[in-house]
Scaffold this active site. Structure first.
Site, PDB file in Angstrom:
ATOM      1  N   HIS A  80       0.836  -1.204   0.000  1.00 19.99           N
ATOM      2  CA  HIS A  80       0.000   0.000   0.000  1.00 19.99           C
ATOM      3  C   HIS A  80       0.865   1.246   0.000  1.00 19.99           C
ATOM      4  CE1 HIS A  80       0.625   0.828   4.385  1.00 19.99           C
ATOM      5  NE2 HIS A  80       0.719  -0.489   4.459  1.00 19.99           N
ATOM      6  N   ASP A  82      -0.615   4.305   0.828  1.00 19.85           N
ATOM      7  CA  ASP A  82      -1.146   5.238   1.814  1.00 19.85           C
ATOM      8  C   ASP A  82      -0.395   5.104   3.128  1.00 19.85           C
ATOM      9  OD1 ASP A  82      -2.434   2.650   2.040  1.00 19.85           O
ATOM     10  OD2 ASP A  82      -3.827   3.541   3.478  1.00 19.85           O
ATOM     11  N   ASP A 115       6.668   1.594   6.485  1.00 22.89           N
ATOM     12  CA  ASP A 115       5.279   1.130   6.324  1.00 22.89           C
ATOM     13  C   ASP A 115       4.553   1.969   5.278  1.00 22.89           C
ATOM     14  OD1 ASP A 115       2.943  -0.259   6.730  1.00 22.89           O
ATOM     15  OD2 ASP A 115       2.403   0.801   8.565  1.00 22.89           O
ATOM     16  N   GLU A 145      -4.983   0.965   2.749  1.00 23.63           N
ATOM     17  CA  GLU A 145      -4.808  -0.165   3.666  1.00 23.63           C
ATOM     18  C   GLU A 145      -4.894   0.317   5.098  1.00 23.63           C
ATOM     19  OE1 GLU A 145      -2.626  -3.073   6.248  1.00 23.63           O
ATOM     20  OE2 GLU A 145      -2.242  -0.955   5.920  1.00 23.63           O
ATOM     21  N   GLU A 146      -4.449   1.548   5.336  1.00 19.94           N
ATOM     22  CA  GLU A 146      -4.460   2.095   6.687  1.00 19.94           C
ATOM     23  C   GLU A 146      -5.850   2.563   7.102  1.00 19.94           C
ATOM     24  OE1 GLU A 146      -2.050   1.644   8.459  1.00 19.94           O
ATOM     25  OE2 GLU A 146      -0.164   1.790   7.369  1.00 19.94           O
ATOM     26  N   GLU A 174       4.667  -5.930   4.169  1.00 22.91           N
ATOM     27  CA  GLU A 174       4.458  -5.311   5.481  1.00 22.91           C
ATOM     28  C   GLU A 174       5.732  -5.412   6.326  1.00 22.91           C
ATOM     29  OE1 GLU A 174       2.048  -3.598   6.888  1.00 22.91           O
ATOM     30  OE2 GLU A 174       0.647  -3.730   5.207  1.00 22.91           O
ATOM     31  N   HIS A 357       4.292   4.041  12.106  1.00 20.10           N
ATOM     32  CA  HIS A 357       3.218   4.851  12.688  1.00 20.10           C
ATOM     33  C   HIS A 357       3.724   5.832  13.753  1.00 20.10           C
ATOM     34  CE1 HIS A 357      -0.386   2.092  11.442  1.00 20.10           C
ATOM     35  NE2 HIS A 357       0.559   2.153  10.506  1.00 20.10           N
TER      36      HIS A 357
END
Length: 385
Positions: A80, A82, A115, A145-146, A174, A357
């Protein structure tokens, strides 16, 4: 910085180009332009489309494929573009990639470094010199995805089925490594279901409880029964399932009023001894006994890619480049592998997850370069297996 990177770009330049494109979920536009600009010169046929409507859409997705000879093996990379919102307090700009020296070596900073724009850059670099006749390679890349993930990878899978581009194996990038690159891969994930509980009562004065019906009392009893459930003791590959209360709401501003309604939310992470539907039904029956209702949203079912040829070839590539024996795990939250497992056998492997994150998200540049070599080995092994 250019939105695209030249064909001969290093993995660091590829990653920097992606990071420099702001792409808070749901991602659209510039970051997909960038990835398309990296893949098209390598001979990939790129399809981009937007799916879904508000509130969970629209979502942009990208499917890129370079088909090999008829009947050849097909390896798909998935991921992903995003990212989660960067938040405040970054040492440098979240979308201004910066290389810095640290005691452990050079680091690349920026939102998405691990990520998972870094992994996507490693995938692109890994296939750059794979000959087209080696087999079919594809990229399954979503911009959501987030977030809710309703119109991302699910829509990509539909497109691939329409095109007949079904991979033999799928590798998701991931960030699975924990302490060192290569120490863990994910061969499965637990399922997830969130359930909203509500109890209707009758509002009244606290001095006259016989004229009211307190919904909080019944909701507390309901939650007590739910909390006492032991779902299982775990399995050979999965930890025990767990049920957690994640919200409790009444919203009563008055001290002398029995409220008319009380609500709560629970989250269940479950292993392959259960299904989301079965757990939702069980919770609903308990809610009903206490005079309440339950509304369930199943985010994904538990799955296991049985260890064997696929995990073996990935482990061999990791050992060859790092000297580490990877742990096969099903720990952690959900990922889009929960959808991709319906398409083909799927395993997740990527960078160290310590800073994902977080502010000042960063990846060791040596890890990025090693990941390229690991992915390159995986491609060669998967296409000839």
């Amino acid at each position: 910085m250019s939105q695209t990177a030249p064909l001969a770009a290093s993995v660091l330049e590829l990653a920097e180009a992606l990071i420099a494109c702001p792409s808070v979920t749901p991602a659209t536009g510039m970051v997909f332009d960038c990835l398309e600009g990296q893949l098209a010169p390598l001979g990939f046929d790129v399809t981009r489309f937007v799916a879904g409507e508000a509130p969970d859409g629209p979502v942009e997705n990208l499917f890129a494929v370079r088909r090999g000879p008829a009947g050849s093996r097909h390896l798909a990379f998935a991921g992903h573009l995003d990212v989660v919102p960067p938040g405040e307090g970054w040492t440098s700009g979240a979308f201004l990639p910066e290389r810095r020296q640290s005691p452990g070596g050079e680091m690349l900073f920026g939102r998405g470094a691990v990520d998972m724009k870094g992994s996507i850059a490693a995938m692109v670099a890994a296939v750059a010199d794979i000959p087209a006749d080696a087999g079919t390679i594809s990229f399954i890349i979503t911009g959501d995805e987030e977030g809710p993930a309703r119109f991302g990878t699910v829509a990509l899978i539909e497109l691939m089925r329409e095109k007949g581009d079904i991979p033999d194996l799928c590798l998701v990038g991931e960030p699975t490594s924990v302490n060192r690159l290569g120490d863990m891969m994910k061969v499965g994930r637990r399922g997830s279901v969130n359930i909203w509980l509500e109890v209707e009562g009758m509002q009244g004065h606290v001095a006259y409880p016989h004229l009211a019906d307190n919904p909080i009392t019944r909701l507390v009893a309901m939650l007590g029964e739910l909390d006492a459930i032991v779902l299982d003791e775990g399995t050979d590959w999965f930890q025990a399932s767990n049920l957690e209360v994640t919200d409790l709401t009444c919203g009563n501003p008055a001290t002398n009023v029995i409220p008319a309604k009380a609500s709560a939310r629970i989250s269940i992470r479950f292993n392959d001894l259960h299904t989301g539907e079965e757990l939702s039904r069980r919770v609903g029956e308990i809610a009903q006994r206490h005079g309440g209702t339950a509304r369930a949203v199943i985010s994904g079912e538990a799955f296991l890619t049985q260890p064997g040829a696929f995990s073996d070839l990935l482990a061999e590539a990791i050992r060859a480049e790092t000297g580490i024996e990877p742990e096969l795990s099903t720990s952690g939250g959900t990922s889009d592998a929960r959808f991709l497992k319906d398409l083909s056998p799927v395993i997740e492997f990527g960078l160290c997850n310590a800073t994902m994150h977080k502010r000042d998200e960063a990846v060791a540049t040596a890890d990025l370069e090693a990941l390229v070599r690991i992915y390159h080995r995986v491609v060669l092994a998967a296409l000839r297996s």
